[in-house]
Design a protein around this motif. Structure first.
Motif, PDB file in Angstrom:
ATOM      1  N   GLN A 155       0.795  -1.227   0.000  1.00  0.00           N
ATOM      2  CA  GLN A 155       0.000   0.000   0.000  1.00  0.00           C
ATOM      3  C   GLN A 155       0.830   1.282   0.000  1.00  0.00           C
ATOM      4  N   TYR A 156       2.068   1.184   0.451  1.00  0.00           N
ATOM      5  CA  TYR A 156       2.851   2.417   0.596  1.00  0.00           C
ATOM      6  C   TYR A 156       3.081   3.109  -0.751  1.00  0.00           C
ATOM      7  N   LEU A 165       7.286   7.174   6.476  1.00  0.00           N
ATOM      8  CA  LEU A 165       7.379   6.286   5.308  1.00  0.00           C
ATOM      9  C   LEU A 165       8.656   6.535   4.529  1.00  0.00           C
ATOM     10  N   GLU A 166       9.004   7.793   4.353  1.00  0.00           N
ATOM     11  CA  GLU A 166      10.236   8.107   3.637  1.00  0.00           C
ATOM     12  C   GLU A 166      11.448   7.543   4.366  1.00  0.00           C
ATOM     13  N   ALA A 167      11.431   7.588   5.701  1.00  0.00           N
ATOM     14  CA  ALA A 167      12.547   7.055   6.484  1.00  0.00           C
ATOM     15  C   ALA A 167      12.651   5.539   6.313  1.00  0.00           C
ATOM     16  N   ILE A 168      11.516   4.857   6.268  1.00  0.00           N
ATOM     17  CA  ILE A 168      11.520   3.401   6.079  1.00  0.00           C
ATOM     18  C   ILE A 168      12.073   3.056   4.702  1.00  0.00           C
ATOM     19  N   VAL A 169      11.601   3.742   3.680  1.00  0.00           N
ATOM     20  CA  VAL A 169      12.068   3.472   2.317  1.00  0.00           C
ATOM     21  C   VAL A 169      13.557   3.791   2.194  1.00  0.00           C
ATOM     22  N   LYS A 170      13.987   4.887   2.794  1.00  0.00           N
ATOM     23  CA  LYS A 170      15.411   5.245   2.764  1.00  0.00           C
ATOM     24  C   LYS A 170      16.246   4.166   3.442  1.00  0.00           C
TER      25      LYS A 170
END
Length: 147
Positions: free
Chosen positions: A36-37, A105-110
């Protein structure tokens, strides 16, 4: 003969499954599934897209988009509104809650990107991105040509 224990597809599949599993664990407190992200990121890029535009942009079928949007809507991250030009269609908008989790979310993807590319030089990172883009393009083109 193809060595099924040492082929590109195996490594891509293994990497994808493990990446999604890792991301799912990290996003669990947010009640967001790993599938979903990407919809949220697409809406961060351009809020108010139609469900069809989201499907096209993410290269997924309409049914997958409907399921993901329903889950995100239930969690309070997005809302569906009728399209003013086409009342049969819906546009998807981020809620305040959906906008608020963007940094997380950006931190997780990074973090996941850093894990995937760990130990690679900048040149190697550029090469692998280019090669994976080419592979994706090749299989998408072949898939479209087979129908």
């Amino acid at each position: 003969m193809i060595d099924l224990n040492d082929n590109v597809g195996k490594y891509i599949s293994f990497t994808w499954r493990n990446m999604i599993s890792y991301m799912a664990k990290k996003m669990e407190p947010l009640h967001i599934g790993a599938g979903q992200y990407a919809y949220l990121f697409s809406l961060y890029f351009k809020d108010g897209q139609s469900q069809q535009a989201l499907s096209d942009r993410l290269l997924v079928d309409k049914a997958a988009t409907v399921r993901a949007i329903k889950k995100l809507e239930t969690a309070g991250y997005v809302e569906r509104r009728p399209d003013e030009q086409d009342k049969r269609s819906f546009r998807i908008f981020l809620t305040k809650k959906g906008k608020a989790i963007r940094p997380q979310l950006e931190a997780i993807v990074k973090e996941v990107q850093e894990i995937l590319l760990e130990g690679m030089s900048p040149k190697e990172k550029a090469i692998i991105k280019r090669l994976l883009q080419q592979m994706a393009s090749n299989i998408i083109r072949a898939n479209r040509g087979s129908f």
